[in-house]
Design a protein around this motif. Structure first.
Motif, PDB file in Angstrom:
ATOM      1  N   THR A  48       0.738  -1.152  -0.181  1.00 40.90           N
ATOM      2  CA  THR A  48      -0.156  -0.083   0.108  1.00 40.90           C
ATOM      3  C   THR A  48       0.839   1.154  -0.017  1.00 40.90           C
ATOM      4  OG1 THR A  48      -1.852  -1.093   1.148  1.00 40.90           O
ATOM      5  CG2 THR A  48      -1.856   1.415   1.326  1.00 40.90           C
ATOM      6  N   GLU A  49       1.863   1.201   0.885  1.00 39.74           N
ATOM      7  CA  GLU A  49       2.734   2.428   0.886  1.00 39.74           C
ATOM      8  C   GLU A  49       3.527   2.689  -0.625  1.00 39.74           C
ATOM      9  OE1 GLU A  49       6.760   4.074   3.204  1.00 39.74           O
ATOM     10  OE2 GLU A  49       5.784   2.493   3.783  1.00 39.74           O
TER      11      GLU A  49
ATOM     12  N   CYS B  25       4.270   5.632  -5.695  1.00 43.16           N
ATOM     13  CA  CYS B  25       4.048   5.382  -7.089  1.00 43.16           C
ATOM     14  C   CYS B  25       2.797   6.432  -7.504  1.00 43.16           C
ATOM     15  CB  CYS B  25       3.934   4.153  -7.638  1.00 43.16           C
ATOM     16  SG  CYS B  25       5.474   3.019  -7.570  1.00 43.16           S
ATOM     17  N   GLY B  26       2.050   6.813  -6.975  1.00 45.79           N
ATOM     18  CA  GLY B  26       1.050   7.830  -7.220  1.00 45.79           C
ATOM     19  C   GLY B  26       1.563   9.271  -7.521  1.00 45.79           C
ATOM     20  N   ASP B  27       2.607   9.519  -6.953  1.00 41.26           N
ATOM     21  CA  ASP B  27       3.509  10.658  -7.243  1.00 41.26           C
ATOM     22  C   ASP B  27       4.370  10.677  -8.456  1.00 41.26           C
ATOM     23  OD1 ASP B  27       4.999  13.146  -6.880  1.00 41.26           O
ATOM     24  OD2 ASP B  27       4.895  12.951  -4.751  1.00 41.26           O
ATOM     25  N   PRO B  28       4.337  11.603  -9.385  1.00 42.96           N
ATOM     26  CA  PRO B  28       5.242  11.532 -10.732  1.00 42.96           C
ATOM     27  C   PRO B  28       6.719  11.649  -9.916  1.00 42.96           C
ATOM     28  CG  PRO B  28       3.337  13.228 -10.822  1.00 42.96           C
ATOM     29  CD  PRO B  28       3.137  12.457  -9.464  1.00 42.96           C
ATOM     30  N   ARG B  29       7.069  12.246  -9.147  1.00 41.99           N
ATOM     31  CA  ARG B  29       8.260  12.419  -8.760  1.00 41.99           C
ATOM     32  C   ARG B  29       9.089  11.201  -8.393  1.00 41.99           C
ATOM     33  NH1 ARG B  29       7.214  16.770  -3.764  1.00 41.99           N
ATOM     34  NH2 ARG B  29       5.724  14.896  -3.893  1.00 41.99           N
ATOM     35  N   ALA B  30       8.279  10.033  -8.239  1.00 44.54           N
ATOM     36  CA  ALA B  30       8.816   8.801  -7.876  1.00 44.54           C
ATOM     37  C   ALA B  30       9.721   8.288  -8.988  1.00 44.54           C
ATOM     38  CB  ALA B  30       7.607   7.874  -7.474  1.00 44.54           C
ATOM     39  N   PHE B  31       9.227   8.683 -10.181  1.00 47.12           N
ATOM     40  CA  PHE B  31       9.825   8.073 -11.241  1.00 47.12           C
ATOM     41  C   PHE B  31      11.315   8.749 -11.737  1.00 47.12           C
ATOM     42  CE2 PHE B  31       5.465   6.915 -10.945  1.00 47.12           C
ATOM     43  CZ  PHE B  31       5.407   5.539 -10.803  1.00 47.12           C
TER      44      PHE B  31
ATOM     45  N   GLY C 130      -7.616  -3.633  -6.940  1.00 48.26           N
ATOM     46  CA  GLY C 130      -8.469  -2.940  -5.711  1.00 48.26           C
ATOM     47  C   GLY C 130      -8.099  -1.396  -5.770  1.00 48.26           C
ATOM     48  N   ARG C 131      -6.614  -1.105  -5.726  1.00 48.51           N
ATOM     49  CA  ARG C 131      -6.273   0.406  -5.629  1.00 48.51           C
ATOM     50  C   ARG C 131      -6.917   1.208  -7.067  1.00 48.51           C
ATOM     51  NH1 ARG C 131      -4.446   3.137  -1.398  1.00 48.51           N
ATOM     52  NH2 ARG C 131      -3.254   4.312  -2.854  1.00 48.51           N
ATOM     53  N   ARG C 132      -6.772   0.414  -8.234  1.00 50.82           N
ATOM     54  CA  ARG C 132      -7.078   1.045  -9.411  1.00 50.82           C
ATOM     55  C   ARG C 132      -8.555   1.190  -9.315  1.00 50.82           C
ATOM     56  NH1 ARG C 132      -5.051  -2.497 -13.716  1.00 50.82           N
ATOM     57  NH2 ARG C 132      -6.935  -3.750 -13.371  1.00 50.82           N
ATOM     58  N   ASN C 133      -9.407   0.543  -8.894  1.00 47.84           N
ATOM     59  CA  ASN C 133     -10.709   0.484  -8.748  1.00 47.84           C
ATOM     60  C   ASN C 133     -11.307   1.631  -7.813  1.00 47.84           C
ATOM     61  OD1 ASN C 133     -11.075  -1.327 -10.836  1.00 47.84           O
ATOM     62  ND2 ASN C 133     -11.475  -3.245  -9.359  1.00 47.84           N
ATOM     63  N   SER C 134     -10.643   2.004  -6.907  1.00 48.45           N
ATOM     64  CA  SER C 134     -10.802   2.904  -5.757  1.00 48.45           C
ATOM     65  C   SER C 134     -10.457   4.279  -6.118  1.00 48.45           C
ATOM     66  CB  SER C 134     -10.369   2.651  -4.566  1.00 48.45           C
ATOM     67  OG  SER C 134      -8.703   2.632  -4.647  1.00 48.45           O
TER      68      SER C 134
END
Length: 82
Positions: free
Chosen positions: A36-37, A42-48, A77-81
């Motif tokens: 989950t963390e 990875c939801g933050d573009p700066r991660a890449f 599940g994360r994508r659907n939420s």
């Protein structure tokens, strides 16, 4: 006084955190929380960014090896939420 420049310190701290996440992904008791963390991270573009690439890939390749179905269902599940 710390002589490490701010950006270098940030890169090191981020890579250290990714290593910690990787270790937690390898433990079935910690897998869900660590995954989950990682997904949040990875939801933050700066991660890449290039300085994090090796550590990030280390995390992403551990997950499916340890719990292929758990990681798929977590990602689904994360994508659907969202």
């Amino acid at each position: 006084m710390n002589s490490i420049p701010s950006m270098d310190r940030h890169i090191q701290q981020t890579n250290d955190r990714l290593q910690c996440i990787k270790q937690h992904l390898q433990n079935p008791a910690n897998f869900q929380t660590a995954a989950t963390e990682l997904l949040d991270w990875c939801g933050d573009p700066r991660a890449f960014q290039r300085p994090f690439e090796q550590s990030l890939m280390g995390c992403l390749t551990v997950s499916p090896q340890l719990h292929p179905l758990a990681s798929l269902s977590l990602f689904q599940g994360r994508r659907n939420s969202r």
